[in-house]
Scaffold this active site. Structure first.
Site, PDB file in Angstrom:
ATOM      1  N   ARG A 283      17.964  55.237  24.830  1.00 14.44           N
ATOM      2  CA  ARG A 283      17.270  56.465  25.011  1.00 14.44           C
ATOM      3  C   ARG A 283      17.718  57.137  26.193  1.00 14.44           C
ATOM      4  O   ARG A 283      16.803  57.679  26.846  1.00 14.44           O
ATOM      5  CB  ARG A 283      15.945  55.975  24.941  1.00 14.44           C
ATOM      6  CG  ARG A 283      15.075  55.129  23.889  1.00 14.44           C
ATOM      7  CD  ARG A 283      15.340  56.092  22.485  1.00 14.44           C
ATOM      8  NE  ARG A 283      14.630  55.272  21.663  1.00 14.44           N
ATOM      9  CZ  ARG A 283      15.389  54.205  20.821  1.00 14.44           C
ATOM     10  NH1 ARG A 283      16.688  54.306  20.894  1.00 14.44           N
ATOM     11  NH2 ARG A 283      14.912  53.564  19.705  1.00 14.44           N
TER      12      ARG A 283
ATOM     13  N   SER B  97       6.366  56.872  19.634  1.00 16.01           N
ATOM     14  CA  SER B  97       6.387  55.939  20.585  1.00 16.01           C
ATOM     15  C   SER B  97       6.328  56.429  22.209  1.00 16.01           C
ATOM     16  O   SER B  97       7.321  57.264  22.413  1.00 16.01           O
ATOM     17  CB  SER B  97       7.864  55.110  20.524  1.00 16.01           C
ATOM     18  OG  SER B  97       8.001  54.495  19.193  1.00 16.01           O
TER      19      SER B  97
ATOM     20  N   GLU C 269       8.965  56.987  27.343  1.00 11.52           N
ATOM     21  CA  GLU C 269      10.356  57.537  26.500  1.00 11.52           C
ATOM     22  C   GLU C 269       9.975  59.217  26.499  1.00 11.52           C
ATOM     23  O   GLU C 269      11.030  59.787  26.260  1.00 11.52           O
ATOM     24  CB  GLU C 269      10.162  56.836  25.110  1.00 11.52           C
ATOM     25  CG  GLU C 269      11.371  57.668  24.254  1.00 11.52           C
ATOM     26  CD  GLU C 269      11.347  56.644  23.002  1.00 11.52           C
ATOM     27  OE1 GLU C 269      11.657  57.265  22.099  1.00 11.52           O
ATOM     28  OE2 GLU C 269      11.034  55.553  22.762  1.00 11.52           O
TER      29      GLU C 269
END
Length: 348
Positions: free
Chosen positions: A164, A237, A344
């Protein structure tokens, strides 16, 4: 091209947070983008680039020029017997690109089906799901430098992809606007069905592994556990899955024998044969659920009832409320497991 003032960004972010942008422009071509970046009126005004708005959380009004990237188009730029190279405009919806690949039986991104957001946002955080990451098919991207309006090509190595992560979340953050992404897809793909519940879903479908069926299985799984932003505000998420070393994992395993994990290899290339350098990725959703947050509502926000990893807006939440909840969850996980979970989602 119209520049709007004091425009509500509520329709432009999947959390549905109602903040306003001081200036807002839809940009449909590279020429329009260069024109607005070269306009002396806006040269010294901060810029915020917005794609699908599915990975952002606004906590205040945006005192900037918000550029909504609408540069589209999908084309094959070259191919051979084994591979096809596809270039997509950054303003395309990511899942539209995936469905294009699935329809033409091009393999490599079927596991990334139904991920919200735009193509341009995909390399910024090296999107990934079900054992596959964007970097595995990525070739290059084209971007415009915000200050100079000059065009630059970034190849894979220059993007510094990680979990990520990319250069666009660090040293190049806020400096470029991605205008296109090129992927190398496989005409004879090797399927990845071992991660998550793909194999079980294929069995339920009574289907053999192929590009179309894997994509459908992933879509079924995602729809079953992730809330639809059109019905309840969320950004998917909210936290990354944390990674711990072997020593830490063994300690956690002794305390919590059922803790799920995915071995991710060694932490250092300098210790390739050292078993203590083995890394384990832990599902953040499981950690959060063990702390009692799954389905818990706090004011106008909360952790989703089906997926603890997803923070939701029940209708009137502010960005500050969601951030406050996120910090409480982080603290709970830290106290119980001595593990840090990091957001995130990009917070503005």
């Amino acid at each position: 091209m119209t520049i709007q003032k004091n425009l509500s960004l509520k329709p432009y972010n999947t959390f549905g947070i109602d903040v306003s942008a001081a200036h807002f422009a839809d940009v449909f071509s590279v020429e329009e983008l260069k024109t607005i970046l070269s306009d002396a009126t806006f040269h010294k005004i901060p810029k915020l680039i917005l794609g699908g708005g599915s990975n952002v959380l606004f906590t205040k009004n945006v005192d900037a020029l918000v550029i909504h990237n609408q540069i589209k188009g999908i084309e094959i730029i070259k191919e051979d017997d084994d591979y096809v190279f596809i270039r997509s405009g950054a303003g395309e919806a990511w899942n539209d690109l995936v469905m294009y690949a699935v329809a033409h039986n091009y393999g490599g991104i079927e596991n990334l089906s139904l991920i919200p957001g735009s193509v341009g946002a995909a390399p910024m955080q090296n999107i990934g799901a079900y054992g596959v990451e964007l970097k595995e098919t990525f070739v290059e991207l084209e971007a415009i430098h915000i200050e100079t309006a000059e065009q630059k090509t970034f190849v894979k190595e220059e993007c510094k992809f990680g979990y990520r992560e990319s250069i666009f979340k660090h040293e190049a953050k806020g400096k470029y606007i991605i205008i296109s992404v090129t992927l190398q897809l496989n005409k004879n793909p090797v399927f990845n069905t071992s991660y998550g519940a793909i194999e079980q879903e294929l069995q339920k479908m009574n289907a053999q592994p192929n590009i179309k069926n894997i994509s459908e299985a992933v879509c079924n799984i995602r729809r079953g556990k992730l809330p639809d932003p059109a019905k309840i505000g969320n950004a998917g998420s909210f936290f990354k899955n944390p990674t711990v070393n072997q020593e830490k994992f063994e300690k956690l395993k002794s305390q919590y024998p059922t803790i799920p994990n995915y071995a991710t290899g060694n932490s250092s290339t300098q210790q390739p044969n050292n078993p203590t350098s083995q890394q384990h990725k832990l599902p953040a959703g499981w950690l959060i659920e063990q702390c009692g947050w799954k389905g818990k509502r706090v004011g106008n926000t909360g952790s989703h009832k089906d997926q603890a990893l997803v923070l939701v807006n029940y209708g009137n939440a502010t960005g500050e409320e969601i951030i406050a909840l996120a910090k409480q969850i982080q603290q709970s996980v830290k106290e119980k497991f001595e593990v840090d979970i990091l957001p995130e989602v990009n917070v503005y």
